[in-house]
Write a protein that holds these residues in place. Structure first.
Motif, PDB file in Angstrom:
ATOM      1  N   GLU A 248     -90.591 -21.554  44.529  1.00  0.00           N
ATOM      2  CA  GLU A 248     -89.482 -22.376  44.997  1.00  0.00           C
ATOM      3  C   GLU A 248     -89.616 -22.684  46.491  1.00  0.00           C
ATOM      4  O   GLU A 248     -89.394 -23.810  46.935  1.00  0.00           O
TER       5      GLU A 248
ATOM      6  N   ILE B 194     -93.309 -35.164  41.577  1.00  0.00           N
ATOM      7  CA  ILE B 194     -93.716 -33.839  41.110  1.00  0.00           C
ATOM      8  C   ILE B 194     -94.019 -33.905  39.618  1.00  0.00           C
ATOM      9  O   ILE B 194     -93.193 -34.342  38.825  1.00  0.00           O
TER      10      ILE B 194
ATOM     11  N   SER C 237     -86.425 -28.267  36.074  1.00  0.00           N
ATOM     12  CA  SER C 237     -85.230 -28.726  36.800  1.00  0.00           C
ATOM     13  C   SER C 237     -85.562 -29.675  37.954  1.00  0.00           C
ATOM     14  O   SER C 237     -84.672 -30.324  38.486  1.00  0.00           O
ATOM     15  N   LEU C 238     -86.820 -29.761  38.345  1.00  0.00           N
ATOM     16  CA  LEU C 238     -87.217 -30.605  39.465  1.00  0.00           C
ATOM     17  C   LEU C 238     -87.165 -32.073  39.048  1.00  0.00           C
ATOM     18  O   LEU C 238     -87.768 -32.462  38.049  1.00  0.00           O
ATOM     19  N   LYS C 239     -86.464 -32.874  39.795  1.00  0.00           N
ATOM     20  CA  LYS C 239     -86.234 -34.272  39.416  1.00  0.00           C
ATOM     21  C   LYS C 239     -86.993 -35.281  40.269  1.00  0.00           C
ATOM     22  O   LYS C 239     -86.923 -36.467  40.005  1.00  0.00           O
ATOM     23  N   ASP C 240     -87.697 -34.843  41.298  1.00  0.00           N
ATOM     24  CA  ASP C 240     -88.441 -35.773  42.142  1.00  0.00           C
ATOM     25  C   ASP C 240     -89.605 -36.342  41.326  1.00  0.00           C
ATOM     26  O   ASP C 240     -90.428 -35.586  40.794  1.00  0.00           O
TER      27      ASP C 240
ATOM     28  N   LEU D 258     -91.121 -30.783  49.639  1.00  0.00           N
ATOM     29  CA  LEU D 258     -89.980 -31.703  49.637  1.00  0.00           C
ATOM     30  C   LEU D 258     -89.443 -31.960  51.043  1.00  0.00           C
ATOM     31  O   LEU D 258     -88.894 -33.027  51.316  1.00  0.00           O
TER      32      LEU D 258
ATOM     33  N   TYR E   2     -87.405 -23.491  36.114  1.00  0.00           N
ATOM     34  CA  TYR E   2     -87.323 -24.034  37.466  1.00  0.00           C
ATOM     35  C   TYR E   2     -88.091 -25.359  37.557  1.00  0.00           C
ATOM     36  O   TYR E   2     -87.577 -26.360  38.066  1.00  0.00           O
ATOM     37  N   LEU E   3     -89.319 -25.380  37.062  1.00  0.00           N
ATOM     38  CA  LEU E   3     -90.126 -26.591  37.128  1.00  0.00           C
ATOM     39  C   LEU E   3     -89.476 -27.742  36.356  1.00  0.00           C
ATOM     40  O   LEU E   3     -89.485 -28.885  36.811  1.00  0.00           O
TER      41      LEU E   3
ATOM     42  N   VAL F  40     -92.554 -25.225  46.938  1.00  0.00           N
ATOM     43  CA  VAL F  40     -92.148 -26.581  46.544  1.00  0.00           C
ATOM     44  C   VAL F  40     -91.187 -27.172  47.576  1.00  0.00           C
ATOM     45  O   VAL F  40     -91.316 -28.336  47.955  1.00  0.00           O
ATOM     46  N   GLN F  41     -90.260 -26.362  48.048  1.00  0.00           N
ATOM     47  CA  GLN F  41     -89.299 -26.873  49.037  1.00  0.00           C
ATOM     48  C   GLN F  41     -90.001 -27.313  50.312  1.00  0.00           C
ATOM     49  O   GLN F  41     -89.622 -28.304  50.930  1.00  0.00           O
TER      50      GLN F  41
END
Length: 176
Positions: A17, A56, A50-53, A24, A47-48, A20-21
């Protein structure tokens, strides 16, 4: 200059996390982040998911590939000329890290296939690393690389300090 960032992971949700942050948070936005989950048994997959970008992309491995197998898998899917390796337990030191890195690559000729950045002597914990920084040339020619590897071992140190030309990596058939 767009850049592909590759990140293998396995059961490292809290560290992942943070990694990844740090991507971002970059001020430079022309990147893709490719993450390969090597079959984690913790909540990494959730977690992966849930990432909406849209920059990614993640892949769930059904069969373990290991760290270098995952690097090969991810780099084979990289869309951009330059790949930055970022391990799941590392992070970009500041929000301008990618901007600085792409500026470096823009100034290099096509004969450069590999770049080590962020290998600062102030972080050198042993005398061999300090000696390495004193004697290694800024640019190592292919004909000298075996000698330097013999003397210093893994020249890049932390593999998250490494970026490379995607095509050069593919031409060498990746990590073996």
């Amino acid at each position: 200059m767009p850049i592909s960032i590759v990140m293998p992971t396995y059961n490292r949700r809290p560290l992942l996390e943070q990694a990844v942050q740090s991507v971002l948070d970059q001020t430079y936005g022309d990147w893709e982040l490719l993450i390969s989950d090597d079959g984690s048994t913790d909540d990494t997959h959730e977690y992966l998911a849930s990432l909406k970008d849209p920059r990614i992309k993640y892949f769930l491995q059904r069969e373990k590939l290991g760290q270098f197998g995952n690097f090969n898998f991810l780099i084979a899917r990289a869309s951009h000329e330059i790949v930055q390796i970022l391990c799941d337990d590392d992070y970009f030191a500041g929000p301008d890290s990618l901007a600085k890195l792409t500026d470096l690559w823009k100034g290099l000729g096509p004969e450069v296939g590999f770049l080590r950045e962020n290998h600062d002597i102030s972080h050198a914990g042993c005398s061999l690393t300090r000696f390495e920084r004193e004697v290694l040339p800024e640019r190592i020619e292919a004909s000298e690389s075996d000698l330097f590897f013999l003397v210093f071992g893994c020249i890049p140190g932390n593999i998250s300090n490494v970026s490379l030309r995607t095509e050069a990596f593919r031409e060498t058939a990746g990590f073996r």
